[in-house]
Design an enzyme around this catalytic site. Structure first.
Site, PDB file in Angstrom:
ATOM      1  N   GLU A 199     -26.168  38.183   2.874  1.00 48.79           N
ATOM      2  CA  GLU A 199     -25.456  37.011   2.079  1.00 48.79           C
ATOM      3  C   GLU A 199     -25.836  35.628   2.299  1.00 48.79           C
ATOM      4  OE1 GLU A 199     -20.972  38.303   1.333  1.00 48.79           O
ATOM      5  OE2 GLU A 199     -21.137  37.625   3.223  1.00 48.79           O
ATOM      6  N   ASN A 210     -13.820  28.852   3.094  1.00 48.48           N
ATOM      7  CA  ASN A 210     -14.836  29.659   3.950  1.00 48.48           C
ATOM      8  C   ASN A 210     -16.143  28.734   3.480  1.00 48.48           C
ATOM      9  OD1 ASN A 210     -13.785  31.534   1.643  1.00 48.48           O
ATOM     10  ND2 ASN A 210     -15.865  32.080   2.110  1.00 48.48           N
ATOM     11  N   ASP A 211     -16.982  29.438   2.906  1.00 45.62           N
ATOM     12  CA  ASP A 211     -18.389  29.220   2.768  1.00 45.62           C
ATOM     13  C   ASP A 211     -18.665  27.959   2.494  1.00 45.62           C
ATOM     14  OD1 ASP A 211     -18.679  32.038   3.752  1.00 45.62           O
ATOM     15  OD2 ASP A 211     -19.788  32.444   1.927  1.00 45.62           O
ATOM     16  N   ASP A 224     -24.539  34.806  -4.397  1.00 44.41           N
ATOM     17  CA  ASP A 224     -24.813  33.697  -3.533  1.00 44.41           C
ATOM     18  C   ASP A 224     -25.927  33.110  -4.004  1.00 44.41           C
ATOM     19  OD1 ASP A 224     -22.529  34.449  -2.233  1.00 44.41           O
ATOM     20  OD2 ASP A 224     -23.444  35.288  -0.596  1.00 44.41           O
ATOM     21  N   TRP A 278      -6.826  27.933   2.355  1.00 42.57           N
ATOM     22  CA  TRP A 278      -7.835  28.597   2.679  1.00 42.57           C
ATOM     23  C   TRP A 278      -9.084  27.950   2.522  1.00 42.57           C
ATOM     24  CZ3 TRP A 278      -9.035  32.827   5.834  1.00 42.57           C
ATOM     25  CH2 TRP A 278     -10.485  33.360   5.770  1.00 42.57           C
ATOM     26  N   PHE A 294     -17.481  32.640  -6.782  1.00 43.45           N
ATOM     27  CA  PHE A 294     -18.094  33.064  -5.360  1.00 43.45           C
ATOM     28  C   PHE A 294     -19.103  31.867  -5.192  1.00 43.45           C
ATOM     29  CE2 PHE A 294     -16.725  37.619  -4.441  1.00 43.45           C
ATOM     30  CZ  PHE A 294     -15.507  37.378  -4.586  1.00 43.45           C
TER      31      PHE A 294
END
Length: 488
Positions: free
Chosen positions: A204, A21-22, A150, A19, A81
């Site tokens: 976010e 993402n960001d 974030d 995986w 995160f």
């Protein structure tokens, strides 16, 4: 299996497996660009987040490096995160959100704190012994205690500043601002900006920087409802322009504007490179969207690096010029009149760049079909509709994966439409009118679907066409170059 998968991009960043993402920690350090990203290294599903890591000398050819951050401490045991990076005293600091699940409901039962990790070489990181450096959301104000994440750090004057994504107790998105002299001890300054009508329930991945005498806040609001042709993705990504008062901590700003009018664009993060350019990369996917590559043990990709440019008070987004190094085998045409549908010799493929100058003044509808397959009946269609004054991206017949239509308002300049297309094995990025608009989509066509055709209702002239096949650029370290060559 993953390395041989046809849909794996050849010149867009994607995970070696599992995986992604960001984008996180996008920065320039010790002569290299570094891009970290949210990564689950054990499955193609979102789960306990680590920080994966790519490095490049030229924004084109990237190498995969060891995982930079992994969960495991009391304050981040359920995920490292998103966050950002900052060079300080010759070292690279990562500031990220540590996440802990406190119960079964992952929307309510969570504790989020802000943490640091430090590296001397930009590859191997040690978590700061004083973590967390921000242990909780500010008390006594209308700030949700659980959704607080974030961090994006920058330096202004002699001090460091940090914006964080948040929401109110009534679930309206907002951004909070902190200040520090050393990055270890942070002082809360206040809510910099907050959601108004249809502004979403959570903001976010904030990113604040100065450009052209203005401050720009890039953010990813969740929960914005569709308005006309806008905001049809599950979550949005865009920007506001204004001015940050560093004394009061307030960001006075104009309206929210979209950064990309396509399907797959979220959590953009920017950095300033040694030339002073503002470079942006975003996650080229969308939450809760079908991702057919998951069945092949990987998920997610990044957009191309894009340069943000302020012109006449407007923010434009263009592919970085270094990408031209990938070009091979140019095909060119001039002054081709299209009535009905036309194919051109040499204009085909599944991994290419194409620049087009189209005269659409005599057409009611005109455009281009990409990744066309006769046997599979596949096509990804880009249409300019004169009556609507819009460019329409249609992926209803793009192969496997989700379909849909997205529209962007476009005004041809004297009847001329400028398109700059990047097609990869499972994506298409469309830059319109020198970056006034961008439309991005993941597509999953059959590997035999490589046709390209042009069409018009009325008459369209292809004033100029340049098309290049593009080389693979992901997975191998870039050759050693001096700065002058690298940035030429």
């Amino acid at each position: 299996m993953v390395a041989r998968d046809y849909w794996r991009p050849l010149y867009h960043l994607s995970p070696t497996a599992n995986w992604m993402n960001d984008p996180n920690g996008f920065c320039y350090f010790q002569g290299c660009y570094h891009l970290f990203y949210q990564h689950h290294p054990y499955s193609p599903l979102w789960d306990n987040m680590h920080w994966g890591h790519f490095r490049s000398r030229d924004l084109v050819t990237w190498e995969d490096l060891p995982i930079a951050l992994a969960p495991g401490n009391d304050y981040d045991r359920d995920g490292c995160f998103s966050g950002s990076a900052m060079e300080k005293d010759g070292k690279l600091y990562l500031m990220y959100t540590g996440n802990v699940w406190t119960g079964p409901d992952r929307d309510k039962d969570l504790a989020q704190v802000q943490c640091l990790a430090v590296s001397g070489d930009g590859v191997f990181f040690d978590k700061w012994e004083g973590n967390p450096v921000i242990a909780q959301a500010p008390e006594g104000e209308n700030i949700h205690p659980n959704h607080f994440r974030d961090p994006k750090v920058w330096k202004h004057g002699d001090d460091y500043y940090c914006v964080l994504g948040s929401r109110t107790l009534e679930h309206r998105g907002q951004i909070v601002l902190y200040k520090s002299a050393d990055m270890m001890n942070w002082t809360y300054l206040g809510v910099a900006a907050g959601s108004e009508e249809n502004g979403g329930y959570m903001w976010e991945c904030p990113d604040l920087f100065e450009m052209g005498g203005r401050d720009v806040l890039v953010l990813s609001p969740q929960g914005v409802k569709p308005e006309g042709d806008k905001y049809h993705n599950l979550h949005q990504a865009g920007y506001m322009m204004g001015k940050l008062d560093y004394e009061s901590g307030k960001f006075e700003h104009g309206p929210f504007k979209m950064l990309d009018y396509g399907f797959d664009f979220y959590a953009p993060q920017t950095m300033e490179d040694p030339e002073g350019r503002r470079i942006l990369i975003a996650w080229m996917a969308m939450w809760e969207s079908a991702m057919p590559e998951q069945a092949r043990q990987w998920a997610g990709a990044m957009t191309l690096p894009r340069q943000l440019v302020m012109e006449e008070g407007k923010l434009r987004c263009r592919p970085v010029r270094e990408l031209s190094r990938l070009r091979r085998g140019e095909t060119a045409y001039e002054n081709v009149v299209v009535k009905g549908e036309t194919e051109l010799d040499g204009v085909t493929g599944d991994c290419f760049e194409m620049e087009l100058l189209l005269d659409v003044s005599e057409a009611d509808r005109a455009g281009i079909k990409l990744r066309v397959g006769e046997a599979s009946q596949e096509e990804t269609v880009l249409t300019y509709n004169k009556e609507e004054g819009k460019l329409i991206l249609d992926r209803n017949r793009s192969g496997q994966g989700p379909g849909g239509i997205r529209k962007a308002p476009v005004e041809p300049d004297g009847g001329l439409l400028r398109l700059h297309l990047f097609v990869d094995r499972s994506s298409v990025e469309v830059f319109v009118q020198d970056g006034e608009k961008v439309m991005t989509a993941r597509i999953y066509p059959d590997e035999r679907s490589k046709g390209v055709s042009f069409f018009a209702e009325g008459s369209m002239k292809i004033v100029r066409l340049q098309k290049w096949d593009l080389e693979r650029s992901v997975g191998n370290p870039a050759p050693e170059t001096n700065d002058a060559t690298r940035l030429a």
